[in-house]
Design a protein around this motif. Structure first.
Motif, PDB file in Angstrom:
ATOM      1  N   GLY A 105     -29.201 -65.507  31.197  1.00  0.00           N
ATOM      2  CA  GLY A 105     -30.238 -64.995  32.086  1.00  0.00           C
ATOM      3  C   GLY A 105     -31.301 -64.186  31.364  1.00  0.00           C
ATOM      4  N   HIS A 106     -32.410 -64.006  32.041  1.00  0.00           N
ATOM      5  CA  HIS A 106     -33.512 -63.214  31.497  1.00  0.00           C
ATOM      6  C   HIS A 106     -33.156 -61.737  31.471  1.00  0.00           C
ATOM      7  N   PHE A 107     -32.424 -61.278  32.501  1.00  0.00           N
ATOM      8  CA  PHE A 107     -31.971 -59.899  32.596  1.00  0.00           C
ATOM      9  C   PHE A 107     -30.454 -59.914  32.571  1.00  0.00           C
ATOM     10  N   LYS A 108     -29.868 -59.144  31.652  1.00  0.00           N
ATOM     11  CA  LYS A 108     -28.417 -59.165  31.489  1.00  0.00           C
ATOM     12  C   LYS A 108     -27.809 -57.821  31.868  1.00  0.00           C
ATOM     13  N   LEU A 109     -26.729 -57.904  32.646  1.00  0.00           N
ATOM     14  CA  LEU A 109     -25.983 -56.714  33.029  1.00  0.00           C
ATOM     15  C   LEU A 109     -24.783 -56.544  32.106  1.00  0.00           C
ATOM     16  N   LEU A 110     -24.428 -55.297  31.855  1.00  0.00           N
ATOM     17  CA  LEU A 110     -23.271 -54.993  31.027  1.00  0.00           C
ATOM     18  C   LEU A 110     -22.026 -55.569  31.683  1.00  0.00           C
ATOM     19  N   GLY A 111     -21.182 -56.201  30.900  1.00  0.00           N
ATOM     20  CA  GLY A 111     -19.946 -56.785  31.404  1.00  0.00           C
ATOM     21  C   GLY A 111     -19.939 -58.287  31.210  1.00  0.00           C
ATOM     22  N   SER A 112     -18.768 -58.865  31.401  1.00  0.00           N
ATOM     23  CA  SER A 112     -18.635 -60.298  31.179  1.00  0.00           C
ATOM     24  C   SER A 112     -17.912 -61.007  32.309  1.00  0.00           C
ATOM     25  N   THR A 113     -17.962 -60.415  33.504  1.00  0.00           N
ATOM     26  CA  THR A 113     -17.251 -61.028  34.629  1.00  0.00           C
ATOM     27  C   THR A 113     -18.173 -61.359  35.791  1.00  0.00           C
ATOM     28  N   GLY A 114     -19.440 -61.625  35.499  1.00  0.00           N
ATOM     29  CA  GLY A 114     -20.372 -62.001  36.549  1.00  0.00           C
ATOM     30  C   GLY A 114     -21.330 -60.878  36.897  1.00  0.00           C
ATOM     31  N   THR A 115     -22.011 -61.053  38.025  1.00  0.00           N
ATOM     32  CA  THR A 115     -23.061 -60.110  38.414  1.00  0.00           C
ATOM     33  C   THR A 115     -22.780 -59.434  39.757  1.00  0.00           C
ATOM     34  N   GLN A 116     -21.520 -59.389  40.166  1.00  0.00           N
ATOM     35  CA  GLN A 116     -21.166 -58.708  41.411  1.00  0.00           C
ATOM     36  C   GLN A 116     -21.378 -57.211  41.236  1.00  0.00           C
ATOM     37  N   LEU A 117     -22.134 -56.616  42.162  1.00  0.00           N
ATOM     38  CA  LEU A 117     -22.395 -55.178  42.148  1.00  0.00           C
ATOM     39  C   LEU A 117     -21.814 -54.561  43.413  1.00  0.00           C
ATOM     40  N   TYR A 118     -21.380 -53.306  43.310  1.00  0.00           N
ATOM     41  CA  TYR A 118     -20.757 -52.621  44.439  1.00  0.00           C
ATOM     42  C   TYR A 118     -21.513 -51.330  44.742  1.00  0.00           C
ATOM     43  N   ALA A 119     -21.895 -51.163  46.006  1.00  0.00           N
ATOM     44  CA  ALA A 119     -22.632 -49.970  46.444  1.00  0.00           C
ATOM     45  C   ALA A 119     -21.908 -48.710  45.996  1.00  0.00           C
ATOM     46  N   GLY A 120     -22.685 -47.773  45.464  1.00  0.00           N
ATOM     47  CA  GLY A 120     -22.126 -46.515  44.997  1.00  0.00           C
ATOM     48  C   GLY A 120     -21.753 -46.526  43.529  1.00  0.00           C
ATOM     49  N   GLY A 121     -21.665 -47.717  42.949  1.00  0.00           N
ATOM     50  CA  GLY A 121     -21.374 -47.830  41.522  1.00  0.00           C
ATOM     51  C   GLY A 121     -22.660 -47.710  40.713  1.00  0.00           C
ATOM     52  N   LYS A 122     -22.564 -47.986  39.438  1.00  0.00           N
ATOM     53  CA  LYS A 122     -23.719 -47.918  38.543  1.00  0.00           C
ATOM     54  C   LYS A 122     -23.952 -49.273  37.891  1.00  0.00           C
ATOM     55  N   ALA A 123     -25.218 -49.662  37.795  1.00  0.00           N
ATOM     56  CA  ALA A 123     -25.599 -50.906  37.124  1.00  0.00           C
ATOM     57  C   ALA A 123     -26.210 -50.540  35.775  1.00  0.00           C
ATOM     58  N   ILE A 124     -25.701 -51.184  34.728  1.00  0.00           N
ATOM     59  CA  ILE A 124     -26.167 -50.905  33.373  1.00  0.00           C
ATOM     60  C   ILE A 124     -26.749 -52.175  32.766  1.00  0.00           C
ATOM     61  N   LEU A 125     -27.980 -52.066  32.299  1.00  0.00           N
ATOM     62  CA  LEU A 125     -28.652 -53.178  31.641  1.00  0.00           C
ATOM     63  C   LEU A 125     -28.041 -53.387  30.263  1.00  0.00           C
ATOM     64  N   SER A 126     -27.660 -54.608  29.985  1.00  0.00           N
ATOM     65  CA  SER A 126     -27.149 -54.961  28.666  1.00  0.00           C
ATOM     66  C   SER A 126     -28.338 -55.358  27.789  1.00  0.00           C
ATOM     67  N   GLU A 127     -28.070 -55.938  26.645  1.00  0.00           N
ATOM     68  CA  GLU A 127     -29.148 -56.315  25.729  1.00  0.00           C
ATOM     69  C   GLU A 127     -30.062 -57.348  26.382  1.00  0.00           C
ATOM     70  N   THR A 128     -31.202 -56.880  26.844  1.00  0.00           N
ATOM     71  CA  THR A 128     -32.168 -57.745  27.499  1.00  0.00           C
ATOM     72  C   THR A 128     -33.387 -57.857  26.600  1.00  0.00           C
ATOM     73  N   ARG A 129     -33.659 -59.095  26.149  1.00  0.00           N
ATOM     74  CA  ARG A 129     -34.731 -59.339  25.196  1.00  0.00           C
ATOM     75  C   ARG A 129     -35.843 -60.171  25.824  1.00  0.00           C
ATOM     76  N   ILE A 130     -37.048 -59.782  25.506  1.00  0.00           N
ATOM     77  CA  ILE A 130     -38.229 -60.522  25.935  1.00  0.00           C
ATOM     78  C   ILE A 130     -38.846 -61.129  24.686  1.00  0.00           C
ATOM     79  N   ASP A 131     -38.975 -62.445  24.672  1.00  0.00           N
ATOM     80  CA  ASP A 131     -39.565 -63.132  23.512  1.00  0.00           C
ATOM     81  C   ASP A 131     -41.057 -63.289  23.662  1.00  0.00           C
TER      82      ASP A 131
END
Length: 131
Positions: A105-131
């Motif tokens: 993907g163009h935008f990557k989230l930290l972790g390796s088990t998909g993109t499921q997010l849970y309200a109240g948790g924290k979302a962390i951007l992983s290595e996201t590169r723009i060419d």
């Protein structure tokens, strides 16, 4: 269809484009943001980037950096599908697919088990590169 070769730009031109992207992203009064939405276009979380929003690497890409290393608060539960990057004053920079670190993907989230997010948790951007 044409048999012409693919159009290529020089390294100097590629660098100039990245510098312009960096300048545009940081043109607002605060750091640029990436809003993550699910497939139904429900807003899940807004990631705030540093200002400047990242750094241009020797390898020739812009590496985006999130303001909070601990992540941004997730507003709604859902599976992130689309990311919309904009300046802090709302000018669209770009949009693309969201994946985990293992995805393409163009935008990557930290972790390796998909993109499921849970309200109240924290979302962390992983290595996201723009060419």
């Amino acid at each position: 269809m044409s048999d012409l070769p693919e159009f290529e730009i020089s390294a100097a031109h590629a660098l100039a484009r990245l510098q312009a992207t960096l300048a545009f992203a940081d043109s607002g009064p605060a750091g640029s943001i990436i809003k993550l939405y699910d497939a139904a276009e429900q807003l899940l979380v807004t990631l705030t980037l540093t200002q400047p929003c990242g750094q241009i690497t020797e390898a020739g890409y812009l590496l985006l950096t999130q303001t909070s290393g601990g992540g941004d608060m997730i507003l709604s539960s859902g599976q992130a599908a689309t990311g919309v990057w904009s300046t802090s004053d709302g000018k669209l920079i770009g949009r693309g697919q969201v994946t985990d670190e293992a995805g393409q993907g163009h935008f990557k989230l930290l972790g390796s088990t998909g993109t499921q997010l849970y309200a109240g948790g924290k979302a962390i951007l992983s290595e996201t590169r723009i060419d």
